[in-house]
Write a protein that holds these residues in place. Structure first.
Motif, mmCIF file in Angstrom:
data_model
loop_
_atom_site.group_PDB
_atom_site.id
_atom_site.type_symbol
_atom_site.label_atom_id
_atom_site.label_comp_id
_atom_site.label_asym_id
_atom_site.label_seq_id
_atom_site.Cartn_x
_atom_site.Cartn_y
_atom_site.Cartn_z
ATOM 1 N N VAL A 171 -56.403 67.474 172.588
ATOM 2 C CA VAL A 171 -55.840 68.792 172.308
ATOM 3 C C VAL A 171 -54.313 68.744 172.295
ATOM 4 N N SER A 172 -53.728 68.005 173.225
ATOM 5 C CA SER A 172 -52.273 67.898 173.293
ATOM 6 C C SER A 172 -51.703 67.273 172.023
ATOM 7 N N THR A 173 -52.345 66.217 171.548
ATOM 8 C CA THR A 173 -51.892 65.536 170.324
ATOM 9 C C THR A 173 -52.025 66.453 169.111
ATOM 10 N N VAL A 174 -53.170 67.104 169.005
ATOM 11 C CA VAL A 174 -53.415 68.012 167.879
ATOM 12 C C VAL A 174 -52.430 69.184 167.910
ATOM 13 N N LYS A 175 -52.168 69.716 169.080
ATOM 14 C CA LYS A 175 -51.253 70.853 169.218
ATOM 15 C C LYS A 175 -49.871 70.509 168.667
ATOM 16 N N THR A 176 -49.393 69.333 168.973
ATOM 17 C CA THR A 176 -48.076 68.916 168.500
ATOM 18 C C THR A 176 -48.019 68.882 166.976
ATOM 19 N N THR A 177 -49.039 68.296 166.365
ATOM 20 C CA THR A 177 -49.081 68.201 164.907
ATOM 21 C C THR A 177 -49.222 69.574 164.265
ATOM 22 N N VAL A 178 -50.125 70.387 164.817
ATOM 23 C CA VAL A 178 -50.370 71.716 164.259
ATOM 24 C C VAL A 178 -49.123 72.586 164.346
ATOM 25 N N GLU A 179 -48.421 72.521 165.465
ATOM 26 C CA GLU A 179 -47.198 73.311 165.611
ATOM 27 C C GLU A 179 -46.179 72.950 164.533
ATOM 28 N N PRO A 226 -56.263 75.038 183.273
ATOM 29 C CA PRO A 226 -55.420 76.050 182.625
ATOM 30 C C PRO A 226 -54.517 75.472 181.542
ATOM 31 N N GLY A 227 -53.988 74.288 181.775
ATOM 32 C CA GLY A 227 -53.133 73.654 180.766
ATOM 33 C C GLY A 227 -53.903 73.377 179.486
ATOM 34 N N LEU A 228 -55.126 72.883 179.626
ATOM 35 C CA LEU A 228 -55.971 72.611 178.462
ATOM 36 C C LEU A 228 -56.270 73.897 177.697
ATOM 37 N N LEU A 229 -56.672 74.925 178.422
ATOM 38 C CA LEU A 229 -56.997 76.198 177.784
ATOM 39 C C LEU A 229 -55.767 76.832 177.138
ATOM 40 N N ASN A 230 -54.620 76.719 177.795
ATOM 41 C CA ASN A 230 -53.386 77.269 177.232
ATOM 42 C C ASN A 230 -53.002 76.561 175.933
ATOM 43 N N ASP A 231 -53.236 75.255 175.867
ATOM 44 C CA ASP A 231 -52.936 74.513 174.639
ATOM 45 C C ASP A 231 -53.818 74.985 173.483
ATOM 46 N N VAL A 232 -55.109 75.169 173.751
ATOM 47 C CA VAL A 232 -56.024 75.647 172.698
ATOM 48 C C VAL A 232 -55.660 77.082 172.317
ATOM 49 N N LEU A 233 -55.308 77.874 173.317
ATOM 50 C CA LEU A 233 -54.903 79.256 173.064
ATOM 51 C C LEU A 233 -53.627 79.291 172.220
ATOM 52 N N SER A 234 -52.729 78.374 172.492
ATOM 53 C CA SER A 234 -51.490 78.285 171.723
ATOM 54 C C SER A 234 -51.780 77.952 170.259
ATOM 55 N N ILE A 235 -52.710 77.038 170.033
ATOM 56 C CA ILE A 235 -53.101 76.682 168.662
ATOM 57 C C ILE A 235 -53.687 77.899 167.960
ATOM 58 N N ALA A 236 -54.608 78.586 168.645
ATOM 59 C CA ALA A 236 -55.271 79.752 168.056
ATOM 60 C C ALA A 236 -54.270 80.866 167.749
ATOM 61 N N ASN A 237 -53.384 81.148 168.701
ATOM 62 C CA ASN A 237 -52.367 82.189 168.489
ATOM 63 C C ASN A 237 -51.402 81.803 167.372
ATOM 64 N N GLY A 238 -51.053 80.525 167.323
ATOM 65 C CA GLY A 238 -50.147 80.048 166.276
ATOM 66 C C GLY A 238 -50.762 80.195 164.897
ATOM 67 N N VAL A 239 -52.033 79.835 164.784
ATOM 68 C CA VAL A 239 -52.736 79.980 163.515
ATOM 69 C C VAL A 239 -52.812 81.450 163.124
ATOM 70 N N ASP A 240 -53.117 82.306 164.096
ATOM 71 C CA ASP A 240 -53.229 83.739 163.840
ATOM 72 C C ASP A 240 -51.913 84.316 163.322
ATOM 73 N N SER A 241 -50.840 84.087 164.054
ATOM 74 C CA SER A 241 -49.554 84.679 163.679
ATOM 75 C C SER A 241 -49.025 84.116 162.368
ATOM 76 N N THR A 242 -49.211 82.815 162.151
ATOM 77 C CA THR A 242 -48.714 82.211 160.913
ATOM 78 C C THR A 242 -49.545 82.646 159.715
ATOM 79 N N ALA A 243 -50.854 82.778 159.922
ATOM 80 C CA ALA A 243 -51.717 83.268 158.838
ATOM 81 C C ALA A 243 -51.310 84.677 158.441
ATOM 82 N N GLN A 244 -50.944 85.488 159.434
ATOM 83 C CA GLN A 244 -50.472 86.838 159.147
ATOM 84 C C GLN A 244 -49.200 86.794 158.308
ATOM 85 N N LYS A 245 -48.289 85.878 158.650
ATOM 86 C CA LYS A 245 -47.047 85.739 157.897
ATOM 87 C C LYS A 245 -47.328 85.339 156.449
ATOM 88 N N VAL A 246 -48.271 84.423 156.290
ATOM 89 C CA VAL A 246 -48.610 83.963 154.946
ATOM 90 C C VAL A 246 -49.204 85.105 154.130
#
Length: 205
Positions: free
Chosen positions: A40-48, A110-130
């Motif tokens: 999750v940590s590796t994927v989060k970095t790339t996705v961000e 909590p760190g693991l869940l926060n990372d997944v939550l960060s990915i989900a929130n990032g996708v949500d907000s960026t999709a809205q921008k698009v």
């Protein structure tokens, strides 16, 4: 006969000693958590990085559409591919259940869940921008890729949530409360992404 019995006993003892630690529930739980956290940590970095690229491309919405669409498609497909890696890595190891962790080891959840939550929130907000920032023609061109990205979040969230709840088991305490709160937050974000009314998905259907 005595030799055979001795050999069998020796073999059994040797097998027990050689058995991998992952066969033990506690060691298996730690291995699952380690694998999930690392992936999750590796994927989060790339996705961000890709989400930042997407946001930058939306600013260029007045640029040549012919050049813009392939760039948007590339970033969206990269995000979908990266997020799917979490499913490929975590789902197989949680399918048979996750043994409970000791109370002191739950602090990593909590760190693991926060990372997944960060990915989900990032996708949500960026999709809205698009959706709000590109022309209708561009949105029509990238509709399938955008839907794909949104659709990848739920399959990712589910095994992570199962991991967290399984690792918690019957333990109680502040960390468990935090885990349960984050699970609720993640479920809320995922539900918001895919709702056909009011969510970002409703704007591209």
């Amino acid at each position: 006969m005595r030799f055979s019995s001795f050999a069998l006993a020796a073999f059994s003892l040797g097998s027990a000693i050689a058995a991998p630690a992952t066969n033990q529930p506690h060691a298996r739980a730690l291995q699952i958590l380690s694998t999930a956290t690392s992936t999750v940590s590796t994927v989060k970095t790339t996705v961000e990085g890709e989400l930042k690229t997407l946001s930058g491309l939306v600013v260029k919405t007045n640029d040549n559409t012919t050049a813009l669409v392939p760039q948007l498609e590339k970033s969206l497909l990269t995000i979908a591919g990266e997020v799917t890696k979490i499913v490929g890595s975590v789902l197989p190891i949680v399918t048979e259940g996750v043994p409970a962790l000791a109370a002191g080891e739950l602090k990593k959840l909590p760190g693991l869940l926060n990372d997944v939550l960060s990915i989900a929130n990032g996708v949500d907000s960026t999709a809205q921008k698009v959706v709000n920032g590109v022309s209708s023609d561009v949105l029509k061109s990238i509709k399938s890729e955008l839907q794909l990205v949104l659709a990848t979040i739920q399959p990712v969230a589910k095994p992570i949530i199962n991991l967290a709840l399984g690792a918690v088991g019957n333990t109680v305490g502040p960390v468990v409360d935090e885990v349960n709160g984050l699970v609720g937050d993640l479920e809320g974000v995922v539900g918001g992404l895919l709702t056909p009314v009011g969510g970002v998905l409703s704007k591209i259907l």
